[in-house]
Design an enzyme around this catalytic site. Sequence first.
Site, PDB file in Angstrom:
ATOM      1  N   LYS A  21       0.604  -1.243  -0.085  1.00 52.90           N
ATOM      2  CA  LYS A  21      -0.063  -0.042   0.079  1.00 52.90           C
ATOM      3  C   LYS A  21       0.734   1.119   0.176  1.00 52.90           C
ATOM      4  CE  LYS A  21      -3.661   2.477   2.693  1.00 52.90           C
ATOM      5  NZ  LYS A  21      -4.502   2.202   3.879  1.00 52.90           N
TER       6      LYS A  21
ATOM      7  N   HIS B 157      -2.529 -21.545 -34.919  1.00 50.29           N
ATOM      8  CA  HIS B 157      -3.252 -20.556 -34.518  1.00 50.29           C
ATOM      9  C   HIS B 157      -4.657 -21.341 -33.603  1.00 50.29           C
ATOM     10  CE1 HIS B 157      -1.756 -17.191 -37.145  1.00 50.29           C
ATOM     11  NE2 HIS B 157      -0.949 -17.934 -36.426  1.00 50.29           N
TER      12      HIS B 157
END
Length: 500
Positions: free
Chosen positions: A137, A264
Amino acid sequence: MKKIQSALISVFYKDGLDSLVKLLHEQNVTIYSTGGTQQFIEKLGVPVVPVENLTSYPSILGGRVKTLHPSVFGGILGKRDDEQHLAEMKQYNIPEMDLVIVDLYPFEETVASTTDEKAIIEKIDIGGPSMIRAGAKNHKDVVVLAAKKEYAVLEGILREQNGETSYEQRRAFAIKAFDVCTAYDTAISNYFHQSAVETPFNKEEKIMRYGENPHQSARFFGNLDELFTQLNGKELSYNNLVDVDAAVQLIKEFTDTTFAIIKHTNVCGVAQRAIVKDSWDTALAGDPESAFGGVLVCNGEIDKATAEAINEIFFEVLIAPSFAADALEVLKSKKNRILLQLKQQPKVKEQYKSLLNGVLVQGVDEGNYTEWKEAGGRETTAAEKDDLTFANLICKHLKSNAIALVKNKQLVGKGCGQTSRIDSLRQSVEKAKQFNFDLNGAVMASDAFFPFNDCVQLGHAAGIVAFIQPGGSIRDNDSIEYCKQNNLAMVITGMRHFKH
């Protein structure tokens, strides 16, 4: 740029930590630590400040509470450019923590090794995730490391940049830290839900060179070593992995000797013959043009004769369960060619797809057909049934709309990814003609129902004698009647195989 002047180190795994600790000492970094990590650092001859000196509390409750204290979290979360934060830190003698190196208790390992819930519960880390999240954070000021594989990365940065880190580097470490916490919490949640589903993000992470295109970043979560031994070639790319997955998902459908070529993610050549070399030759003949640069997969051992034949074309990846020694000599002649020995099939039960700010999850498409309903003008012959079964499996692995034309266990034409089924069929027939295949006596598979009888009409005109499809159209009878009138076989399977 921020210089690291203090570090909090508390880790379960200490492999590779010694080199980083010694460097921090050389760069005059004050090190704070706890328990076993503190003892590890002291054995290196490096000064270390016990966290108890900050908190004025020893480790209590059997180690459950040792870092959960404002003196620790204030040092991590305090903003270095906020005057009020700095004043309060000075008032309460809270030192700044510029570096947090914390990993997590081995929760998943414990779950895998025991059913003792008491032992498992004790491996739910509390302080670790809290410190990691605090450091992540406050990455504007703090570097956080949440995994041992990052030790060497940070060490390289600190050596090169004289103990300093950039904001971009701190942010990158923070992102990885949040990923670690997410995976950890997911594993705990799965345990309490007694879920058999393992999400992909609680697995080992690998950064890819790039994604589908060079401007896209990519990561892989998983352990490829469980599935493959890489025998040759460069590092697998994002696109390689996508095609390799398509290849292994296809080849697991077959038990007889089969060779397939993937391009592909679509099958462009596949054949089943008694020996591997014949399977290769026949698969390649199905579409030698598309095979260029493809991914090859076989469920039998690659021998020298097959290797020499394969060596004549350019391909990216070859996958097989085994390779003869003399075959490897031939195939390794090109250093970048990727050779993968398949050790086991992936045991995936669910598929994930991210879209619309969310994730879709579905079960895998297992099986071939749920029924075998002879609905045409005649029964299928034994040879036609074999070809139809083979064609339907191939069609399952083509992008929808999909059509597969098969003759004698060889893919002789295919159409995929078209916006209409008749276009896929036209593409299939044209592919067959391009490579001089005689479609008389061939069979056709469709991944979904025929909405009209135009596909069976066009297929019949091309020489197709038997069809297989899931059925379910309100106009199924149009195609069925055409087959009956023209003495054509048609099988209804009741199982659709869309692949979007």
